[in-house]
Design an enzyme around this catalytic site. Sequence first.
Site, PDB file in Angstrom:
ATOM      1  N   HIS A 162      34.218  52.259  32.646  1.00 34.80           N
ATOM      2  CA  HIS A 162      34.047  51.879  31.225  1.00 34.80           C
ATOM      3  C   HIS A 162      34.239  50.372  31.030  1.00 34.80           C
ATOM      4  CE1 HIS A 162      34.378  56.227  30.250  1.00 34.80           C
ATOM      5  NE2 HIS A 162      35.259  56.197  31.240  1.00 34.80           N
ATOM      6  N   SER A 283      20.603  24.288  29.351  1.00 34.62           N
ATOM      7  CA  SER A 283      20.144  24.537  27.993  1.00 34.62           C
ATOM      8  C   SER A 283      19.553  23.238  27.461  1.00 34.62           C
ATOM      9  CB  SER A 283      21.338  24.974  27.140  1.00 34.62           C
ATOM     10  OG  SER A 283      21.156  24.581  25.798  1.00 34.62           O
ATOM     11  N   LYS A 289      25.899  23.851  29.626  1.00 38.38           N
ATOM     12  CA  LYS A 289      25.517  25.188  30.077  1.00 38.38           C
ATOM     13  C   LYS A 289      24.994  25.268  31.506  1.00 38.38           C
ATOM     14  CE  LYS A 289      24.710  28.373  27.084  1.00 38.38           C
ATOM     15  NZ  LYS A 289      25.247  29.693  27.170  1.00 38.38           N
ATOM     16  N   GLU A 296      18.803  37.217  34.822  1.00 36.22           N
ATOM     17  CA  GLU A 296      18.198  37.809  33.626  1.00 36.22           C
ATOM     18  C   GLU A 296      16.742  38.180  33.899  1.00 36.22           C
ATOM     19  OE1 GLU A 296      19.055  34.857  30.627  1.00 36.22           O
ATOM     20  OE2 GLU A 296      21.188  35.002  31.086  1.00 36.22           O
TER      21      GLU A 296
END
Length: 463
Positions: A162, A283, A289, A296
């Site tokens: 979980h 970014s 960043k 992704e």
Amino acid sequence: MAKNKNNQSIWNIRIKDKPSAFFQKVGSSVDIDKKLYKEDIAGSIAHVEMLFKQKIISFKVKNKIIYGLIKIEKEIYNQKFKFNKKYEDIHMNIEKRLFQIIGEEAGFVHTARSRNDQVITDLKIWIRFATKRINTSLNKVIQSTLNLASKNVYTIMPGFTHLKNAQAISFAHYLLAYIEMFKRDKRRFNYSLESLYENPLGAVALTGTSFNIDRNYTTKKLGFKKPTNNSIDTVSDRDFVLDFLYNISVCSMHISRIAEELIIWNSEGFSLINLSDKIVTGSSIMPQKKNPDLLEYLRGKSGSAYGNLFSMLTILKGLPLSYFKDLQDDKEIVFKSNDILMNSLKIFDEVLKNISPNKKRMIELTNSGYITATDLADYLVKNQSMSFRKAYQKTAAIVNLAEKKTKKLNELTLEELKTVEPKLTSEVLKVFELYNSINSKKSYGGTSFGNIKKMINKYKKQK
Ligand code: ARG
């Protein structure tokens, strides 16, 4: 007799008008199926050799056709071949060119054959090779995972259920779980080879043929194992395409799950792994960043793989037997899915070489969330002759106590522990050590260091 003038379509006697330019554009598949040219030529060569052996065509005709086909293969390979949408697909483009090279005798090549059995013969051979290429890529990924695991047998991290701290594990054990997933993928692809080894050639349009063909001969020549059983089913069947797309979907899903996990672990909240600069992007506005874009990309691509599987399932749904133009889209879908997976495997291999565990943070996080509570319960069963449920309750009370005192389990004193279970001795304190916790999971498949080392050796030998 039909004169096959080279600028005319094969059916120009029967169909007088040219198709509309637009129909020609959308109906043609050669831009896509030209990828099958090698398989198509190999199939045609095996076919004419069989026709000659069966005395259906002469020695001279067979040789001329093979000569022409080899020439065409070279032309295509050297990008000298002019593909023409007017001839619809790779099969008719090659046949047309064969007429140009060897003349009217080219007309014998399509004896006892149809594009319906031809196209799936090509596609099955292509998928067979694609399967081998995928397996090779999977082997690379397994090897890279193994390398990373070998370096991290003693890297301790929290195991989650979980997404909450559950029990301590070795990072290597986690990585070996990926190997199991990829090994299953390999097995799945290999299972599917069975139907890819059934030769469709000779089913012809849908009925088989009155010519005395020898399907076993082409079966052998083209690396199949047996001829398909039913000519109608043969030209209608695209289950082998579905199998391939499904296998790709499952493998992409595995990569997607792993990618998601690594994204989470790379987030500031977890900070369990670092990604090297090679696999992150910046970014345009936030200068600080380092984003895990590549991961992704991997996560996203599984969506396209599923989409392709669903496209094919939907094309087949409700389609009567046998051949329909609907089926023509199968190849585009197969090629796209294959590209997706091959790219994903390549990228994932790159990722594996560019991640490193943040060991300090891993230990820190493992030390939170009362992660050794189950070890304590197990200890009570073994040393205080309690039932597991009783031990579970005692341990829960100890966790409550630690929470109340804002202490970790290993920070509780023996006296504090004894307030819950008076029979405890100082021996109990060792169960709170993460190393001991992990090393005690010696059951087969468990996370003990010895198990992991054994498994690593086993995987290495399997290679
Ligand atoms: N290009 C066609 C396909 O890929 C080949 C089979 C054509 N057969 C036919 N009867 N139109 O499906």
